[in-house]
Design an enzyme around this catalytic site. Structure first.
Site, PDB file in Angstrom:
ATOM      1  N   TYR A 170       0.799  -1.235   0.000  1.00  0.00           N
ATOM      2  CA  TYR A 170       0.000   0.000   0.000  1.00  0.00           C
ATOM      3  C   TYR A 170       0.830   1.283   0.000  1.00  0.00           C
ATOM      4  O   TYR A 170       0.545   2.204  -0.790  1.00  0.00           O
ATOM      5  CB  TYR A 170      -1.036  -0.020   1.140  1.00  0.00           C
ATOM      6  N   GLU A 209      -8.792  -6.819   4.355  1.00  0.00           N
ATOM      7  CA  GLU A 209      -8.017  -7.914   3.745  1.00  0.00           C
ATOM      8  C   GLU A 209      -7.365  -8.798   4.810  1.00  0.00           C
ATOM      9  O   GLU A 209      -7.283 -10.020   4.638  1.00  0.00           O
ATOM     10  CB  GLU A 209      -6.972  -7.341   2.773  1.00  0.00           C
TER      11      GLU A 209
HETATM   12  C1  HEM Z   1      -7.623  -4.599  -8.617  1.00  0.00           C
HETATM   13  C2  HEM Z   1      -8.609  -0.556  -6.182  1.00  0.00           C
HETATM   14  C3  HEM Z   1      -4.380  -0.926  -3.861  1.00  0.00           C
HETATM   15  C4  HEM Z   1      -3.127  -4.500  -6.853  1.00  0.00           C
HETATM   16  C5  HEM Z   1      -8.251  -3.486  -8.133  1.00  0.00           C
HETATM   17  C6  HEM Z   1      -9.551  -3.041  -8.561  1.00  0.00           C
HETATM   18  C7  HEM Z   1      -9.829  -1.920  -7.894  1.00  0.00           C
HETATM   19  C8  HEM Z   1      -8.699  -1.620  -7.037  1.00  0.00           C
HETATM   20  C9  HEM Z   1     -11.091  -1.090  -8.007  1.00  0.00           C
HETATM   21  C10 HEM Z   1     -10.434  -3.739  -9.589  1.00  0.00           C
HETATM   22  C11 HEM Z   1     -11.234  -4.777  -8.859  1.00  0.00           C
HETATM   23  C12 HEM Z   1     -11.953  -5.727  -9.768  1.00  0.00           C
HETATM   24  O1  HEM Z   1     -11.319  -6.292 -10.648  1.00  0.00           O
HETATM   25  O2  HEM Z   1     -13.146  -5.921  -9.598  1.00  0.00           O
HETATM   26  C13 HEM Z   1      -7.554  -0.315  -5.323  1.00  0.00           C
HETATM   27  C14 HEM Z   1      -7.511   0.758  -4.356  1.00  0.00           C
HETATM   28  C15 HEM Z   1      -6.317   0.662  -3.700  1.00  0.00           C
HETATM   29  C16 HEM Z   1      -5.618  -0.492  -4.269  1.00  0.00           C
HETATM   30  C17 HEM Z   1      -8.616   1.772  -4.134  1.00  0.00           C
HETATM   31  C18 HEM Z   1      -5.730   1.524  -2.621  1.00  0.00           C
HETATM   32  C19 HEM Z   1      -6.403   2.040  -1.655  1.00  0.00           C
HETATM   33  C20 HEM Z   1      -3.671  -1.935  -4.461  1.00  0.00           C
HETATM   34  C21 HEM Z   1      -2.339  -2.350  -4.084  1.00  0.00           C
HETATM   35  C22 HEM Z   1      -1.971  -3.345  -4.944  1.00  0.00           C
HETATM   36  C23 HEM Z   1      -3.085  -3.562  -5.846  1.00  0.00           C
HETATM   37  C24 HEM Z   1      -1.534  -1.764  -2.925  1.00  0.00           C
HETATM   38  C25 HEM Z   1      -0.673  -4.110  -4.980  1.00  0.00           C
HETATM   39  C26 HEM Z   1       0.381  -3.695  -5.499  1.00  0.00           C
HETATM   40  C27 HEM Z   1      -4.237  -4.801  -7.593  1.00  0.00           C
HETATM   41  C28 HEM Z   1      -4.251  -5.818  -8.625  1.00  0.00           C
HETATM   42  C29 HEM Z   1      -5.552  -5.851  -9.124  1.00  0.00           C
HETATM   43  C30 HEM Z   1      -6.299  -4.873  -8.392  1.00  0.00           C
HETATM   44  C31 HEM Z   1      -3.055  -6.654  -9.075  1.00  0.00           C
HETATM   45  C32 HEM Z   1      -6.085  -6.744 -10.236  1.00  0.00           C
HETATM   46  C33 HEM Z   1      -5.941  -5.960 -11.453  1.00  0.00           C
HETATM   47  C34 HEM Z   1      -5.664  -6.757 -12.635  1.00  0.00           C
HETATM   48  O3  HEM Z   1      -4.515  -7.094 -12.785  1.00  0.00           O
HETATM   49  O4  HEM Z   1      -6.622  -6.985 -13.361  1.00  0.00           O
HETATM   50  N1  HEM Z   1      -7.751  -2.607  -7.197  1.00  0.00           N
HETATM   51  N2  HEM Z   1      -6.397  -1.045  -5.240  1.00  0.00           N
HETATM   52  N3  HEM Z   1      -4.094  -2.697  -5.516  1.00  0.00           N
HETATM   53  N4  HEM Z   1      -5.485  -4.255  -7.479  1.00  0.00           N
HETATM   54 FE1  HEM Z   1      -5.948  -2.692  -6.311  1.00  0.00          FE
END
Ligand code: HEM
Length: 407
Positions: free
Chosen positions: A95, A137
């Site tokens: 994060y 989480e």
């Molecule tokens: C997916 C928001 C932090 C890695 C997502 C999605 C959202 C989101 C809206 C799409 C969910 C879906 O597929 O239905 C956020 C928010 C964050 C955050 C608001 C911070 C407050 C992080 C962090 C990481 C991360 C710290 C790690 C490095 C990912 C990955 C995906 C994902 C790998 C799947 C995306 C893909 O590869 O298709 N996140 N995220 N996120 N998030 Fe986050």
């Protein structure tokens, strides 16, 4: 707690950031992957290329920021994303990294408009949002680990059986390499599959719905071949699974996740509506209903292009033959001559409200649907027009969550 001044700054700058949303997140990912190339093993490169992930993340941060004083109000959305994060292996230490580069990107894209007060307020807000995600989480990690047969991270599974379900969909029966028990799951949930593709320097992770009911000694996923099209290359993981992975191959899975689940305590009728490969969570629900709630009336509606790409038809038809409370209806977009001869479908063209009304005998039901975006929009609109209460309607996106109204 954010200061009143910071709350005001956040609220007044959300619209500005939204205008620059995609530019900011695009730059954010460039900076993030430049400094932390190891994260490329977690993110879906195809979603990155199509900009879908950029939009999803930007929207989520801005939506959360708007509710910064009461994040509990958006808890369902946080949980949905948290399920995905837990399934991918996103950890608390990630994060601050994401926060750092998001702030840098905001600063770069807004230039002089990004005053110190604005940047400080956003840093503070991001910290609060990140803590909310980390908290949700952490509970999910604990639960996945503590559950009987549960595990942390990715576990090796062998492909026990590979079964062709249609011209484009193949099922994989996955058994743990260590011979141990496997965690239960709720029908509708998915697993993340991690693959090493020979000659490719990155690992790839994709989510697939579990397509059989819980309680079996295996997990089953059913994967659609994603051929190259004009606007996108062939699916890396789906092609690998379909073309190269065979019985005996080993892939890695994280424990089941997801909040699109069958409500098993509601004993009203159930309507399951799917398009294409969206049938996978529906078949899991259908099998679970048949095994555990055989008296609950179920209407199973499936839309496919034609009989050639219609997966699991025989399984579903056999079940319908045994279960008088199960009604099955198929809608084919472009039936073939053989489909017509076999009379293997009930409607030609697209799912629409008059047809849904004609086949759903008991509309006071729980509705679940999944499929391609245009299909989902149509079904959503139809159910609204029919007056089905929102609380009875549940749906799942494959790919980054998008809005049914705007996406
Ligand atoms: C997916 C928001 C932090 C890695 C997502 C999605 C959202 C989101 C809206 C799409 C969910 C879906 O597929 O239905 C956020 C928010 C964050 C955050 C608001 C911070 C407050 C992080 C962090 C990481 C991360 C710290 C790690 C490095 C990912 C990955 C995906 C994902 C790998 C799947 C995306 C893909 O590869 O298709 N996140 N995220 N996120 N998030 Fe986050």
């Amino acid at each position: 707690m954010l200061s009143e001044q910071s709350v005001q700054i956040i609220k007044s700058t959300v619209p500005v950031l939204e205008v620059h949303g995609v530019a900011i997140t695009k730059r954010f990912y460039e900076l993030l992957f430049g400094a932390h190339p190891e994260l490329l093993h977690i993110f879906n490169h195809a979603n990155q290329k199509q900009g879908r992930q950029q939009t999803a993340l930007a929207n989520a941060v801005y939506a959360a920021a708007l509710h910064i004083e009461n994040l509990a109000a958006i808890l369902p959305a946080v949980k949905q994303i948290a399920h995905k994060h837990r399934s991918l292996g996103v950890k608390p230490e990630h994060y601050p990294i994401v926060g750092t580069y998001l702030l840098k990107a905001i600063k770069e894209v807004l230039g002089d408009a990004a005053t110190e007060d604005i940047l400080n307020a956003w840093a503070e807000a991001y910290g609060i949002i990140a803590d909310a995600f980390i908290g949700v989480e952490a509970e999910m990690y604990d639960r996945a680990h503590a559950q009987a047969g549960g595990w942390e991270g990715f576990r090796a599974f062998r492909i026990g059986r590979k079964v062709r379900e249609s011209d484009v969909i193949t099922s994989f029966y996955l058994v743990p390499e260590d011979g141990g028990a496997i965690a239960g799951f709720e029908p509708g949930q998915y697993v993340s599959v991690k693959i090493d593709i020979p000659g490719d320097s990155h690992t790839h992770i994709r989510q697939y719905s579990l397509s059989d009911s819980p309680g079996k000694p295996y997990y089953r996923i059913s994967v659609k071949r994603e051929d190259a099209a004009q606007d996108r290359p062939a699916g890396k993981v789906s092609t690998y699974l379909q073309e190269y992975a065979g019985e005996g191959s080993v892939i890695r899975l994280s424990a089941p996740a997801g909040d699109f689940v069958l409500n098993r305590t509601d004993d009203r009728p159930v309507v399951l509506i799917s398009g294409g490969v969206g049938l996978t969570p529906m078949v899991s629900m259908l099998n679970a209903l048949a095994e555990k709630h055989p008296h609950r009336p179920v209407t199973f509606i499936h839309a496919a292009q034609n009989g050639g790409v219609h997966a699991m038809k025989r399984q579903v038809d056999e079940l319908a033959g045994k279960q008088p409370q199960l009604s099955v209806y198929y809608c084919y977009g472009q039936p073939t001559a053989a489909d017509r001869e076999r009379q293997s479908f009930h409607k030609e063209g697209y799912v629409d409200l008059p047809w849904l009304k004609s086949v759903i005998a008991q509309p006071d039901a729980g509705y679940y649907f999944c499929g391609p975006l245009p299909f989902m929009r149509t079904v959503r609109r139809a159910l609204r027009e029919w007056g089905i209460p929102e609380s009875d309607v549940h749906f799942e996106f494959f790919g980054p969550a998008a809005s049914l109204e705007t996406a």
